[in-house]
Design an enzyme around this catalytic site. Structure first.
Site, PDB file in Angstrom:
ATOM      1  CB  THR B  23      -1.095   0.045   1.139  1.00 15.15           C
ATOM      2  OG1 THR B  23      -2.146   0.967   0.985  1.00 15.15           O
ATOM      3  CG2 THR B  23      -0.608   0.324   2.552  1.00 15.15           C
ATOM      4  CB  CYS B  29      -4.376   5.102   6.686  1.00 14.81           C
ATOM      5  SG  CYS B  29      -5.372   6.271   5.992  1.00 14.81           S
ATOM      6  CG  HIS B  46      -4.635   1.740   3.469  1.00 16.20           C
ATOM      7  ND1 HIS B  46      -3.765   2.299   2.310  1.00 16.20           N
ATOM      8  CD2 HIS B  46      -4.889   2.943   4.266  1.00 16.20           C
ATOM      9  CE1 HIS B  46      -3.693   3.530   2.586  1.00 16.20           C
ATOM     10  NE2 HIS B  46      -4.314   3.994   3.836  1.00 16.20           N
TER      11      HIS B  46
END
Lengths: 204, 161
Positions: B23, B29, B46
């Site tokens: 990711t 996040c 995520h």
């Protein structure tokens, strides 16, 4: 007002936001031109409601280096505003403002504060025009600057929008002086404030 | 040929070795990587927000630490992993801006990390390593083959945790 839903927003609402975006960005452009003491043109801004993923793609991918200026707003409406500029565009503006070519890849402390000032002026003039159009009192808080990957910077407004849904409302503006600069505004009023903005304009 | 599968924001994907999951540009996040070291099945979530029960519009399962982790584990087990062997590594949860105005949004990165660790502890999944907090974005790649969690940040050396 409370059940206003970004996903089912009417065309009329988009048009209002687009117009607000247009006038706000216009003021920001004028401020930018005064600061740089040169002519700066801009294109008609585009207002889009995008999936989180697509916002970063629009800016050239999650790892594209961007400068982001983020500040809170208070007063009659509450929320926050972010202005994003691609890193190379940011370097261009800073070097113009400081009247010198930047050395190295990273911004120095001085250049960071110049960039912060650019962000202050752009977001400040944007909010000013929003305030005078709507007659609402809008006080910006002290802005904060980050230069990092687009995905990381966007995570902040995405998380704020994330409490409402899965999309971000993005206003994309292109500025031109000698080169084309892509700037992005993200307005994050809380839902109640959306209603206040619209009703102050006689929409709702 | 092995493949690196991309996980978006508020998204999760699983894979089997030699494939990997990645990711890009994690900010506040949190990226949660889980694998079974024996069957080499793994996955990456995520997540954006700590708690689905605090949010009205919570149908997007991978968006929240609590529901995202449960769903990630469900998919990993469905692919042949054993829950008792699962181990986790986490990254992200930065505070990207020095100042954030909304009180509930202050320290959202930290809160995401806390909620992630709490949920993993609840499910008895050990966290073997973490690279969290601070104020910079991270790109991560997870290899279920070795359990390597590669972390890249702007202007920093690549790290493997």
């Amino acid at each position: 007002m409370a059940n206003l839903d970004l996903e089912t927003m009417s065309q009329e609402y988009y048009d209002v936001l687009k117009e607000l975006g247009n006038i706000g960005a216009g003021n920001a452009t004028t401020a930018l031109a005064q600061m740089l003491q040169c002519k700066v043109d801009m294109s008609v801004p585009q207002v889009r409601l995008l999936e989180f993923q697509d916002v970063a793609s629009l800016m050239g991918g999650e790892e594209q280096l961007m400068a982001g200026i983020y500040l809170g707003v208070d007063g009659d409406i509450t929320g926050s505003i972010m202005f994003l500029l691609e890193k190379e565009s940011a370097r261009h503006l800073v070097s113009k403002l400081m009247g010198m070519t930047l050395e190295g890849e990273e911004f120095s402390e001085m250049e960071m504060s110049a960039l912060q000032e650019v962000g202050n002026i752009i977001t400040g003039s944007y909010l000013n025009s929003l305030s005078s159009l709507t007659g609402l009192c809008i006080y910006p808080t002290i802005p904060s600057l980050a230069v990092d990957m687009a995905g990381a910077i966007l995570s902040v407004p995405a998380i704020e929008f994330g409490t409402l849904g899965d999309k971000i409302l993005l206003i994309q503006t292109q500025f031109f002086d000698e080169i084309q600069l892509d700037g992005y505004f993200i307005l994050i009023p809380d839902l109640e404030s959306y209603g206040k903005i619209l009703s102050s304009l006689g929409i709702m | 040929m092995s493949e690196i599968i991309k996980v978006g924001m508020a998204d999760l994907k699983i894979c089997v070795s030699p494939d990997a999951v990645t990711t890009l540009g994690l900010g506040s996040c949190v990226g949660i990587a889980i694998r079974d070291p024996i069957t080499k099945v793994g996955g990456l979530a995520h997540i954006m927000l700590p708690d689905s029960t605090q949010i009205k519009n919570n149908s997007n399962v991978p968006k929240f630490a609590d529901t995202g982790i449960v769903e990630l584990i469900r998919q990993i087990i469905a692919k042949g992993a054993n829950q008792s062997r699962l181990v986790a590594k986490i990254a992200g949860g930065a505070q990207m801006f020095a100042f954030q105005n909304k009180s509930d949004m202050v320290r959202i990165g930290d809160r995401n990390v806390e909620a992630t660790k709490k949920k993993l502890a609840e499910l008895k999944i050990p966290v073997l390593a973490q690279d969290t907090g601070d104020s910079y974005g991270r790109t991560v790649i997870f290899y279920p083959e070795t359990g390597d969690f590669v972390i890249r940040a702007v202007g920093k050396e690549q790290r493997v945790i």
